[in-house]
Design a protein around this motif. Sequence first.
Motif, PDB file in Angstrom:
ATOM      1  N   ARG A   1     -21.928  21.931  22.761  1.00 57.59           N
ATOM      2  CA  ARG A   1     -20.999  20.669  22.357  1.00 57.59           C
ATOM      3  C   ARG A   1     -19.413  21.540  22.135  1.00 57.59           C
ATOM      4  O   ARG A   1     -18.694  20.753  22.682  1.00 57.59           O
ATOM      5  CB  ARG A   1     -21.482  20.414  21.206  1.00 57.59           C
ATOM      6  CG  ARG A   1     -20.667  19.168  20.371  1.00 57.59           C
ATOM      7  CD  ARG A   1     -21.046  19.052  19.057  1.00 57.59           C
ATOM      8  NE  ARG A   1     -21.191  19.937  18.100  1.00 57.59           N
ATOM      9  CZ  ARG A   1     -20.021  20.699  17.382  1.00 57.59           C
ATOM     10  NH1 ARG A   1     -18.872  19.977  17.998  1.00 57.59           N
ATOM     11  NH2 ARG A   1     -20.271  21.676  16.792  1.00 57.59           N
ATOM     12  N   HIS A   2     -19.348  22.527  21.736  1.00 53.77           N
ATOM     13  CA  HIS A   2     -18.242  23.214  21.500  1.00 53.77           C
ATOM     14  C   HIS A   2     -17.591  23.548  22.668  1.00 53.77           C
ATOM     15  O   HIS A   2     -16.232  23.347  22.842  1.00 53.77           O
ATOM     16  CB  HIS A   2     -18.438  24.376  20.525  1.00 53.77           C
ATOM     17  CG  HIS A   2     -16.976  25.183  19.932  1.00 53.77           C
ATOM     18  ND1 HIS A   2     -16.065  24.617  19.407  1.00 53.77           N
ATOM     19  CD2 HIS A   2     -16.660  26.519  20.447  1.00 53.77           C
ATOM     20  CE1 HIS A   2     -14.950  25.649  19.225  1.00 53.77           C
ATOM     21  NE2 HIS A   2     -15.335  26.582  19.741  1.00 53.77           N
ATOM     22  N   MET A   3     -18.125  24.158  23.749  1.00 55.40           N
ATOM     23  CA  MET A   3     -17.548  24.569  25.016  1.00 55.40           C
ATOM     24  C   MET A   3     -17.214  23.418  25.872  1.00 55.40           C
ATOM     25  O   MET A   3     -16.532  23.498  26.673  1.00 55.40           O
ATOM     26  CB  MET A   3     -18.447  25.671  25.630  1.00 55.40           C
ATOM     27  CG  MET A   3     -18.201  26.942  25.147  1.00 55.40           C
ATOM     28  SD  MET A   3     -16.490  27.611  25.619  1.00 55.40           S
ATOM     29  CE  MET A   3     -16.583  27.440  27.318  1.00 55.40           C
ATOM     30  N   ALA A   4     -18.084  22.262  25.653  1.00 60.39           N
ATOM     31  CA  ALA A   4     -17.877  21.200  26.419  1.00 60.39           C
ATOM     32  C   ALA A   4     -16.384  20.594  26.365  1.00 60.39           C
ATOM     33  O   ALA A   4     -16.205  19.724  27.224  1.00 60.39           O
ATOM     34  CB  ALA A   4     -18.871  20.296  26.126  1.00 60.39           C
ATOM     35  N   GLU A   5     -15.850  20.901  25.172  1.00 63.42           N
ATOM     36  CA  GLU A   5     -14.489  20.117  24.935  1.00 63.42           C
ATOM     37  C   GLU A   5     -13.453  20.843  26.184  1.00 63.42           C
ATOM     38  O   GLU A   5     -12.560  20.125  26.433  1.00 63.42           O
ATOM     39  CB  GLU A   5     -13.923  20.606  23.693  1.00 63.42           C
ATOM     40  CG  GLU A   5     -14.926  19.999  22.399  1.00 63.42           C
ATOM     41  CD  GLU A   5     -14.344  20.527  20.997  1.00 63.42           C
ATOM     42  OE1 GLU A   5     -13.417  21.316  21.054  1.00 63.42           O
ATOM     43  OE2 GLU A   5     -15.091  20.181  20.208  1.00 63.42           O
ATOM     44  N   ILE A   6     -13.719  21.970  26.919  1.00 66.28           N
ATOM     45  CA  ILE A   6     -12.784  22.408  27.850  1.00 66.28           C
ATOM     46  C   ILE A   6     -13.568  22.679  29.170  1.00 66.28           C
ATOM     47  O   ILE A   6     -12.884  22.599  30.092  1.00 66.28           O
ATOM     48  CB  ILE A   6     -12.350  23.796  27.562  1.00 66.28           C
ATOM     49  CG1 ILE A   6     -13.308  24.689  27.137  1.00 66.28           C
ATOM     50  CG2 ILE A   6     -11.365  23.464  26.070  1.00 66.28           C
ATOM     51  CD1 ILE A   6     -12.553  26.145  26.740  1.00 66.28           C
ATOM     52  N   HIS A   7     -14.978  22.652  29.358  1.00 65.58           N
ATOM     53  CA  HIS A   7     -15.585  22.714  30.723  1.00 65.58           C
ATOM     54  C   HIS A   7     -17.089  22.329  30.329  1.00 65.58           C
ATOM     55  O   HIS A   7     -17.594  22.423  29.543  1.00 65.58           O
ATOM     56  CB  HIS A   7     -15.517  24.126  30.965  1.00 65.58           C
ATOM     57  CG  HIS A   7     -15.820  24.293  32.656  1.00 65.58           C
ATOM     58  ND1 HIS A   7     -17.058  24.623  32.901  1.00 65.58           N
ATOM     59  CD2 HIS A   7     -14.907  24.282  33.617  1.00 65.58           C
ATOM     60  CE1 HIS A   7     -16.957  24.741  34.371  1.00 65.58           C
ATOM     61  NE2 HIS A   7     -15.695  24.502  34.803  1.00 65.58           N
ATOM     62  N   HIS A   8     -17.653  21.872  31.252  1.00 60.51           N
ATOM     63  CA  HIS A   8     -18.961  21.378  31.157  1.00 60.51           C
ATOM     64  C   HIS A   8     -20.031  22.378  31.474  1.00 60.51           C
ATOM     65  O   HIS A   8     -21.307  22.354  31.335  1.00 60.51           O
ATOM     66  CB  HIS A   8     -19.255  20.314  32.511  1.00 60.51           C
ATOM     67  CG  HIS A   8     -19.205  21.009  34.038  1.00 60.51           C
ATOM     68  ND1 HIS A   8     -18.158  21.062  34.511  1.00 60.51           N
ATOM     69  CD2 HIS A   8     -20.220  21.164  34.759  1.00 60.51           C
ATOM     70  CE1 HIS A   8     -18.202  21.530  35.700  1.00 60.51           C
ATOM     71  NE2 HIS A   8     -19.669  21.430  35.891  1.00 60.51           N
ATOM     72  N   ARG A   9     -19.695  23.553  31.966  1.00 61.45           N
ATOM     73  CA  ARG A   9     -20.525  24.919  31.997  1.00 61.45           C
ATOM     74  C   ARG A   9     -20.020  26.145  31.098  1.00 61.45           C
ATOM     75  O   ARG A   9     -18.976  26.117  30.904  1.00 61.45           O
ATOM     76  CB  ARG A   9     -21.005  25.276  33.358  1.00 61.45           C
ATOM     77  CG  ARG A   9     -21.497  24.069  34.153  1.00 61.45           C
ATOM     78  CD  ARG A   9     -22.151  24.611  35.525  1.00 61.45           C
ATOM     79  NE  ARG A   9     -23.269  25.524  35.224  1.00 61.45           N
ATOM     80  CZ  ARG A   9     -24.614  24.874  34.995  1.00 61.45           C
ATOM     81  NH1 ARG A   9     -24.780  23.946  34.701  1.00 61.45           N
ATOM     82  NH2 ARG A   9     -25.647  26.170  34.869  1.00 61.45           N
ATOM     83  N   MET A  10     -20.940  27.084  30.813  1.00 60.45           N
ATOM     84  CA  MET A  10     -20.581  28.360  30.452  1.00 60.45           C
ATOM     85  C   MET A  10     -21.685  29.414  30.669  1.00 60.45           C
ATOM     86  O   MET A  10     -22.662  29.127  30.924  1.00 60.45           O
ATOM     87  CB  MET A  10     -20.682  28.002  28.759  1.00 60.45           C
ATOM     88  CG  MET A  10     -22.001  27.769  28.204  1.00 60.45           C
ATOM     89  SD  MET A  10     -21.919  27.615  26.544  1.00 60.45           S
ATOM     90  CE  MET A  10     -21.714  29.043  25.821  1.00 60.45           C
ATOM     91  N   PRO A  11     -21.246  30.583  30.522  1.00 57.45           N
ATOM     92  CA  PRO A  11     -21.939  31.758  30.717  1.00 57.45           C
ATOM     93  C   PRO A  11     -23.185  31.746  29.862  1.00 57.45           C
ATOM     94  O   PRO A  11     -23.009  31.357  28.683  1.00 57.45           O
ATOM     95  CB  PRO A  11     -21.019  33.001  30.764  1.00 57.45           C
ATOM     96  CG  PRO A  11     -19.641  32.311  30.783  1.00 57.45           C
ATOM     97  CD  PRO A  11     -19.812  31.092  30.076  1.00 57.45           C
ATOM     98  N   LEU A  12     -24.212  32.347  30.106  1.00 57.66           N
ATOM     99  CA  LEU A  12     -25.373  32.484  29.328  1.00 57.66           C
ATOM    100  C   LEU A  12     -25.191  33.792  28.568  1.00 57.66           C
ATOM    101  O   LEU A  12     -25.010  34.928  29.091  1.00 57.66           O
ATOM    102  CB  LEU A  12     -26.815  32.826  30.187  1.00 57.66           C
ATOM    103  CG  LEU A  12     -27.888  33.117  29.363  1.00 57.66           C
ATOM    104  CD1 LEU A  12     -28.251  32.168  28.191  1.00 57.66           C
ATOM    105  CD2 LEU A  12     -28.959  33.088  30.338  1.00 57.66           C
ATOM    106  N   ILE A  13     -24.890  33.552  27.176  1.00 60.10           N
ATOM    107  CA  ILE A  13     -24.519  34.871  26.435  1.00 60.10           C
ATOM    108  C   ILE A  13     -25.733  35.116  25.641  1.00 60.10           C
ATOM    109  O   ILE A  13     -26.196  34.425  24.927  1.00 60.10           O
ATOM    110  CB  ILE A  13     -23.428  34.350  25.422  1.00 60.10           C
ATOM    111  CG1 ILE A  13     -22.114  34.175  26.285  1.00 60.10           C
ATOM    112  CG2 ILE A  13     -23.080  35.261  24.503  1.00 60.10           C
ATOM    113  CD1 ILE A  13     -21.059  33.439  25.612  1.00 60.10           C
TER     114      ILE A  13
END
Length: 220
Positions: free
Chosen positions: A155-167
């Motif tokens: 939810r937090h990262m979706a404010e700037i992009h629809h995907r993220m690295p697996l951390i």
Amino acid sequence: MCGRFVVNAQIDEMARLFTALTSNALPPVPNFNVCPTNQVHVVRSGDAGRQLLPMRWGFLPKWYKTESAGPLLINARAETIAEKPAFREACRARRCILIATGFYEWTKTAEGARLPWYIQRRDEGAIAFAGIWQDWGPEADQQATCAIVTTPANRHMAEIHHRMPLILEPDDWPLWLGEAGHGAARLMRPGADEVLSYHRVARAVNSNRASGAELVMPVA
């Protein structure tokens, strides 16, 4: 998606954090603009324990005749990684961790201008990107190559992009690296909202030739 990242930690710090033996050929640090096809700092596990070694960021399947024989594979989607011919064997048997301090993502204005953001852990610690690796090239001149696994954004990262690295968190490292048996698939989910923070940075980082610590400084 993860297309550019930052490594701002000393080699001995990385080695201590991951309890890994170091290679003599690691790329220099810091690097505030790590780009695709660069050599990156990777931890993998084997019979001799964990190793910290360089790999080309840009996974090269065995059937590529040249480095540019197909798409540049810097990311692998968690949702399809076990099915894609390029990735499925590596997903089962050749998992690794790419070390970063932060990474960049971009949003667009109504006019189409690209606005860069710098994302880091809230505690400003090292980020462990889940990755996969593949040796490529003639046996006498093989190079190790890798890709970052990505998930849908939380939810937090979706404010700037629809995907993220697996951390990966430290407790996850043995399972991802194959040291704790089977079941790594259950790690392939978006990270918790509270792990990351982000801020706008200057458009200088839009160039893959940009460098220097100023690239990660906040701007209004």
